[in-house]
Design an enzyme around this catalytic site. Structure first.
Site, mmCIF file in Angstrom:
data_model
loop_
_atom_site.group_PDB
_atom_site.id
_atom_site.type_symbol
_atom_site.label_atom_id
_atom_site.label_comp_id
_atom_site.label_asym_id
_atom_site.label_seq_id
_atom_site.Cartn_x
_atom_site.Cartn_y
_atom_site.Cartn_z
ATOM 1 N N LYS A 1 -0.975 -0.855 -4.463
ATOM 2 C CA LYS A 1 -2.225 -0.151 -4.102
ATOM 3 C C LYS A 1 -1.884 1.302 -3.820
ATOM 4 O O LYS A 1 -1.016 1.586 -2.984
ATOM 5 C CB LYS A 1 -2.833 -0.823 -2.876
ATOM 6 C CG LYS A 1 -3.865 0.015 -2.127
ATOM 7 C CD LYS A 1 -4.617 -0.841 -1.111
ATOM 8 C CE LYS A 1 -4.793 -0.144 0.216
ATOM 9 N NZ LYS A 1 -5.499 -0.999 1.206
ATOM 10 N N LEU A 2 -2.560 2.207 -4.542
ATOM 11 C CA LEU A 2 -2.334 3.636 -4.329
ATOM 12 C C LEU A 2 -3.443 4.194 -3.458
ATOM 13 O O LEU A 2 -4.632 3.990 -3.737
ATOM 14 C CB LEU A 2 -2.328 4.393 -5.669
ATOM 15 C CG LEU A 2 -1.330 3.938 -6.726
ATOM 16 C CD1 LEU A 2 -1.441 4.843 -7.963
ATOM 17 C CD2 LEU A 2 0.104 3.968 -6.179
ATOM 18 N N LYS A 3 -3.068 4.923 -2.422
ATOM 19 C CA LYS A 3 -4.048 5.658 -1.626
ATOM 20 C C LYS A 3 -4.489 6.862 -2.460
ATOM 21 O O LYS A 3 -3.627 7.551 -3.047
ATOM 22 C CB LYS A 3 -3.411 6.119 -0.317
ATOM 23 C CG LYS A 3 -3.134 4.977 0.646
ATOM 24 C CD LYS A 3 -4.439 4.406 1.180
ATOM 25 C CE LYS A 3 -4.203 3.432 2.307
ATOM 26 N NZ LYS A 3 -5.468 2.909 2.854
ATOM 27 N N GLU B 1 -11.214 0.545 -3.677
ATOM 28 C CA GLU B 1 -11.540 0.169 -2.304
ATOM 29 C C GLU B 1 -12.196 1.316 -1.562
ATOM 30 O O GLU B 1 -11.683 2.438 -1.545
ATOM 31 C CB GLU B 1 -10.229 -0.252 -1.616
ATOM 32 C CG GLU B 1 -10.369 -0.736 -0.185
ATOM 33 C CD GLU B 1 -9.004 -1.145 0.403
ATOM 34 O OE1 GLU B 1 -8.032 -1.309 -0.382
ATOM 35 O OE2 GLU B 1 -8.912 -1.285 1.627
ATOM 36 N N GLY C 1 -4.314 -4.713 5.628
ATOM 37 C CA GLY C 1 -3.229 -4.502 6.578
ATOM 38 C C GLY C 1 -3.481 -3.262 7.405
ATOM 39 O O GLY C 1 -4.177 -2.340 6.961
ATOM 40 N N ASP D 1 -13.985 -2.198 2.491
ATOM 41 C CA ASP D 1 -13.096 -2.400 3.647
ATOM 42 C C ASP D 1 -13.875 -1.963 4.892
ATOM 43 O O ASP D 1 -14.534 -2.792 5.544
ATOM 44 C CB ASP D 1 -11.813 -1.573 3.427
ATOM 45 C CG ASP D 1 -10.877 -1.526 4.626
ATOM 46 O OD1 ASP D 1 -11.227 -2.058 5.692
ATOM 47 O OD2 ASP D 1 -9.774 -0.936 4.538
ATOM 48 N N LYS E 1 -10.029 -7.697 7.198
ATOM 49 C CA LYS E 1 -9.090 -7.350 8.275
ATOM 50 C C LYS E 1 -9.668 -7.920 9.564
ATOM 51 O O LYS E 1 -10.733 -7.483 10.005
ATOM 52 C CB LYS E 1 -8.972 -5.832 8.418
ATOM 53 C CG LYS E 1 -8.282 -5.117 7.271
ATOM 54 C CD LYS E 1 -8.360 -3.618 7.475
ATOM 55 C CE LYS E 1 -7.621 -2.871 6.377
ATOM 56 N NZ LYS E 1 -7.956 -1.421 6.410
ATOM 57 N N SER F 1 0.858 -1.185 0.000
ATOM 58 C CA SER F 1 0.000 0.000 0.000
ATOM 59 C C SER F 1 0.892 1.232 0.000
ATOM 60 O O SER F 1 1.769 1.358 0.853
ATOM 61 C CB SER F 1 -0.880 -0.042 1.253
ATOM 62 O OG SER F 1 -1.687 1.105 1.336
ATOM 63 N N ASP G 1 -7.284 2.850 -3.076
ATOM 64 C CA ASP G 1 -8.031 2.835 -1.816
ATOM 65 C C ASP G 1 -8.317 4.272 -1.405
ATOM 66 O O ASP G 1 -7.397 5.061 -1.190
ATOM 67 C CB ASP G 1 -7.204 2.131 -0.731
ATOM 68 C CG ASP G 1 -7.955 1.989 0.584
ATOM 69 O OD1 ASP G 1 -9.132 2.409 0.685
ATOM 70 O OD2 ASP G 1 -7.355 1.441 1.538
ATOM 71 N N ASN H 1 -10.434 5.143 1.314
ATOM 72 C CA ASN H 1 -10.770 5.296 2.740
ATOM 73 C C ASN H 1 -11.925 6.283 2.957
ATOM 74 O O ASN H 1 -11.831 7.192 3.780
ATOM 75 C CB ASN H 1 -9.532 5.711 3.555
ATOM 76 C CG ASN H 1 -8.518 4.600 3.696
ATOM 77 O OD1 ASN H 1 -7.417 4.689 3.135
ATOM 78 N ND2 ASN H 1 -8.859 3.535 4.397
HETATM 79 C C1 NPQ Z 1 -6.556 0.425 4.657
HETATM 80 N N1 NPQ Z 1 -4.225 0.083 5.522
HETATM 81 O O1 NPQ Z 1 -6.519 -0.525 3.909
HETATM 82 C C2 NPQ Z 1 -5.527 0.643 5.785
HETATM 83 C C3 NPQ Z 1 -5.553 2.010 6.245
HETATM 84 C C4 NPQ Z 1 -4.765 2.343 7.447
HETATM 85 C C5 NPQ Z 1 -2.131 -0.626 4.584
HETATM 86 O O2 NPQ Z 1 -3.545 0.842 3.500
HETATM 87 C C6 NPQ Z 1 -2.909 3.295 12.011
HETATM 88 C C7 NPQ Z 1 -4.074 2.591 12.216
HETATM 89 C C8 NPQ Z 1 -2.497 3.549 10.736
HETATM 90 C C9 NPQ Z 1 -4.835 2.201 11.131
HETATM 91 C C10 NPQ Z 1 -2.840 3.415 8.345
HETATM 92 C C11 NPQ Z 1 -3.373 0.180 4.480
HETATM 93 C C12 NPQ Z 1 -3.251 3.148 9.650
HETATM 94 C C13 NPQ Z 1 -4.430 2.472 9.837
HETATM 95 C C14 NPQ Z 1 -3.601 3.004 7.271
HETATM 96 C C15 NPQ Z 1 -5.185 2.087 8.740
HETATM 97 O O3 NPQ Z 1 -7.483 1.201 4.559
HETATM 98 MG MG MG Z 2 -8.628 0.201 3.032
#
Ligand code: NPQ
Ligand code: MG
Length: 374
Positions: A166-168, A218, A295, A243, A267, A140, A193, A195
């Site tokens: 995976k690009l945020k 995502e 993750g 997610d 998760k 990620s 992703d 969020n």
């Molecule tokens: C996701 N993870 O898939 C999460 C988002 C994420 C690897 O992209 C602290 C606690 C830091 C929760 C960073 C990835 C975090 C967190 C990213 C969740 O959406």
């Molecule tokens: Mg996510």
């Protein structure tokens, strides 16, 4: 199995680089580990370890470390005192009176599960039904200040062997970074992703991502907006993956029924533990919906257990199960390493790993025994 005690240990884990998402920038994690001590069937003591994935702040989900520790201390651990013969399946019923707090419930169930599996000499992978000995890994990649920086980061991860990027994304950082990565790196497996950073009115804009053959988008919309995701799924060609919205096997079944998603990110922390995670896997498998393992910037303790889960048959897309060094220079366990784009699933009893005492002594910021007295 009889519970003898549960210790809460907080560990300060600086990240190798800041990790920026639409909900904030992380520089470090304040990791909560649980260490359960139990007396096994043969009378000898066993340990169980687990990691809580709550963030420092309630910005990804409503849960956060101080809140998780508080509910564990006041409600969840005392609720186990009523259970005479402790079995991993008994944790969810014993704590069901407490609403929500799935990340706190997950860490407790996992610590008990690890202790129980250690007492019985069975690996978590075997217990869950794993069919692979190593799992392909994705990575990620956070939001960057410039496209140039992003391309450098992606180039490094591809050189390390990651099989999927995976690009945020967020409004203002979506079509152009995706275009740049697609043009520069050809037909690499690529997904995004958000969020929850978009709204229903962004559907036409998100449809522009269809041009880039992404594996999935995502969680584009609010976690409670199931019907919004269903409407978006009709408007865009790229598969929608959920997610944050998928908090249980029931939520997964509902999301699939209303066609809000065609892929699910699992998760264990978000859904209350590995046993519920396996039920989601099964619900999705029965519906023909592929899943992958998300993750949460886990240390080796959480990472080990995620690798076991990701070895189940319907985990057919690479997960965010990256190597330790993606996030940490110094992990609390022996570091997990990538070879040939895969990481080996631990084979020892339980989660198969434990914290290195020296590292724990160096990084722990507090230790506290949680009382099992109701
Ligand atoms: C996701 N993870 O898939 C999460 C988002 C994420 C690897 O992209 C602290 C606690 C830091 C929760 C960073 C990835 C975090 C967190 C990213 C969740 O959406
Ligand atoms: Mg996510």
């Amino acid at each position: 199995m009889k519970l003898a005690g549960i210790e809460a240990i907080r560990v300060a884990m600086p990240l190798v680089a800041p990790f920026r998402t639409s909900f904030g920038t992380e520089h470090a994690r304040d990791v909560l580990l649980l260490r359960a001590i139990a007396t096994g069937p043969d009378g000898t003591d066993v340990e169980g370890w687990a990691e809580c994935v709550s963030g420092d702040d309630p910005y990804y989900s409503s849960e956060y470390v101080e809140g998780s520790l508080d509910v564990l201390r006041r409600y969840l651990v005392p609720a186990l005192a009523t259970v005479r013969d402790l079995h991993p399946d008994a944790v969810t019923p014993a704590t069901a009176r407490v609403k929500g707090h799935r990340m706190a419930k997950a860490v407790l169930e996992t610590a008990i599960l690890d202790a129980w599996l250690n007492a019985h000499g069975v690996s978590l992978a075997r217990h869950l039904g794993a069919v692979r000995t190593r799992v392909p890994c994705g990575v990620s990649v956070g939001i960057m200040d410039s496209i140039g920086e992003l391309l450098d980061a992606v180039e490094r991860y591809l050189a390390e062997g990651y099989v999927r990027i995976k690009l945020k994304i967020e409004p203002g950082w979506d079509v152009e970074p995706v275009r740049a990565v697609r043009e520069r790196f050809g037909d690499v497996l690529l997904q995004v992703d958000a969020n929850t950073a978009y709204t229903r009115s962004d559907a036409d804009h998100l449809a522009r991502l269809d041009a880039f053959d992404l594996l999935l988008i995502e969680q584009p919309l609010d976690e409670e907006d199931m019907l919004g995701h269903a409407a978006l799924a009709r408007r865009v060609r790229t598969p929608i993956c959920l997610d944050e919205s998928i908090v249980s096997a029931r939520a997964a079944a509902d999301a699939i029924a209303v066609q809000a998603c065609s892929i699910v990110n699992i998760k264990p922390g978000r859904v209350g533990g590995y046993l519920e995670a396996r039920r989601i896997h099964d619900v999705c498998a029965a519906a023909g919906v592929p899943v992958w393992c998300g993750g949460m910037l886990e240390t080796g303790i959480g990472r080990a257990a995620n690798l076991a889960l990701a070895a189940l048959p319907n985990f057919t897309l690479p997960g965010d199960t990256s190597a330790s060094r993606r996030y940490y220079d110094l992990d609390v366990t022996e570091p997990f390493e990538l070879h040939g784009g895969t990481i080996d699933v631990p084979t020892g009893p339980g989660i198969g790993v434990h914290p290195l005492p020296g590292v724990l002594a160096q990084l722990a910021t507090s230790r506290e025994w949680l009382t099992t007295t109701p």
